[in-house]
Design a protein around this motif. Structure first.
Motif, PDB file in Angstrom:
ATOM      1  N   MET A   6      23.395  47.719  39.511  1.00  0.00           N
ATOM      2  CA  MET A   6      23.412  47.969  38.076  1.00  0.00           C
ATOM      3  C   MET A   6      22.703  49.282  37.746  1.00  0.00           C
ATOM      4  N   ASP A   7      21.633  49.589  38.478  1.00  0.00           N
ATOM      5  CA  ASP A   7      20.928  50.851  38.251  1.00  0.00           C
ATOM      6  C   ASP A   7      21.837  52.040  38.543  1.00  0.00           C
ATOM      7  N   TYR A   8      22.572  51.976  39.652  1.00  0.00           N
ATOM      8  CA  TYR A   8      23.507  53.059  39.975  1.00  0.00           C
ATOM      9  C   TYR A   8      24.603  53.175  38.919  1.00  0.00           C
ATOM     10  N   LYS A   9      25.095  52.029  38.472  1.00  0.00           N
ATOM     11  CA  LYS A   9      26.140  52.056  37.450  1.00  0.00           C
ATOM     12  C   LYS A   9      25.621  52.650  36.140  1.00  0.00           C
ATOM     13  N   LEU A  10      24.389  52.359  35.789  1.00  0.00           N
ATOM     14  CA  LEU A  10      23.802  52.938  34.581  1.00  0.00           C
ATOM     15  C   LEU A  10      23.648  54.448  34.697  1.00  0.00           C
ATOM     16  N   ILE A  11      23.239  54.904  35.867  1.00  0.00           N
ATOM     17  CA  ILE A  11      23.087  56.351  36.074  1.00  0.00           C
ATOM     18  C   ILE A  11      24.441  57.045  35.955  1.00  0.00           C
ATOM     19  N   VAL A  12      25.449  56.505  36.615  1.00  0.00           N
ATOM     20  CA  VAL A  12      26.789  57.103  36.541  1.00  0.00           C
ATOM     21  C   VAL A  12      27.316  57.052  35.104  1.00  0.00           C
ATOM     22  N   GLY A  13      27.075  55.955  34.410  1.00  0.00           N
ATOM     23  CA  GLY A  13      27.500  55.843  33.017  1.00  0.00           C
ATOM     24  C   GLY A  13      26.808  56.852  32.120  1.00  0.00           C
ATOM     25  N   CYS A  14      25.513  57.082  32.340  1.00  0.00           N
ATOM     26  CA  CYS A  14      24.785  58.088  31.555  1.00  0.00           C
ATOM     27  C   CYS A  14      25.313  59.493  31.817  1.00  0.00           C
ATOM     28  N   VAL A  15      25.633  59.773  33.063  1.00  0.00           N
ATOM     29  CA  VAL A  15      26.227  61.080  33.381  1.00  0.00           C
ATOM     30  C   VAL A  15      27.560  61.237  32.651  1.00  0.00           C
ATOM     31  N   ALA A  16      28.374  60.188  32.634  1.00  0.00           N
ATOM     32  CA  ALA A  16      29.658  60.247  31.922  1.00  0.00           C
ATOM     33  C   ALA A  16      29.447  60.489  30.435  1.00  0.00           C
TER      34      ALA A  16
END
Length: 181
Positions: free
Chosen positions: A42-52
């Motif tokens: 979930m942490d990785y997904k949040l980081i990728v989502g923030c970059v998007a």
């Protein structure tokens, strides 16, 4: 949902409510056995989502007028698409259909005594059979232990769950996974 709490009632014909309740009890039972939930995916997904999101904001609010910022818009669109594809790949290959991924179980002196577990459940549409699958994190899914039971075994006619029948099966399944390592 633990002892001392009032019994939980759901509509036994609402598969989503039944699955959600059984998932919650399964997660609660495994966490009560000394495992801690792992949130790294979930942490990785949040980081990728923030970059998007940053890419989307950059493409919309870049300070140059439209014809001059065309390259920035194109790069942001490509980056956004890459982030979206990466999120899908994380979900498909890494997160899979797990409802819980745990960290390694800690023993005395905070040392890992066994690897974490992964838990998935299934409740096919228009079926009364609920499937719980528990495996060791990092191991092939074929080594996971599974139980398949009718929800009628755990719910009465009014929709009250009998945790005293469900929780021991989850604990037994978890124990068989721990023994197999």
């Amino acid at each position: 949902m633990t002892a001392g709490n009032p019994p939980v009632k759901v509509n036994p014909y609402d598969q989503n409510a039944v699955k959600q309740l059984l998932d919650d009890i399964t997660i609660e039972t495994i966490l009560a056995e000394g495992y801690d939930e792992s949130t790294y995916i979930m942490d990785y997904k949040l980081i990728v989502g923030c970059v998007a999101i940053l890419l989307a904001m950059t493409s919309h609010f870049f300070p140059q007028p439209f014809p001059d910022n065309l390259l920035v818009i194109k790069l942001c669109c490509v980056g956004y698409i890459c982030c979206t594809v990466l999120l899908q790949l994380i979900g498909y290959y890494w997160e899979k259909d797990y409802i819980l991924i745990t960290k390694s179980k800690k023993g005395r002196q905070n040392k890992a005594v066994r690897p974490g577990v992964v838990v998935s459940t299934g409740f096919p549409k228009n079926d009364d059979m609920f499937v719980v699958c528990i495996g060791t994190a990092g191991e092939p899914e074929s080594d996971a232990k599974t139980i398949t039971e009718s929800i009628g075994k755990w719910f009465d006619k009014e929709g009250y769950i009998h945790e005293d029948l469900f929780v021991p099966q989850i604990k037994s399944l978890l124990a068989s996974v721990e023994k197999s390592d």
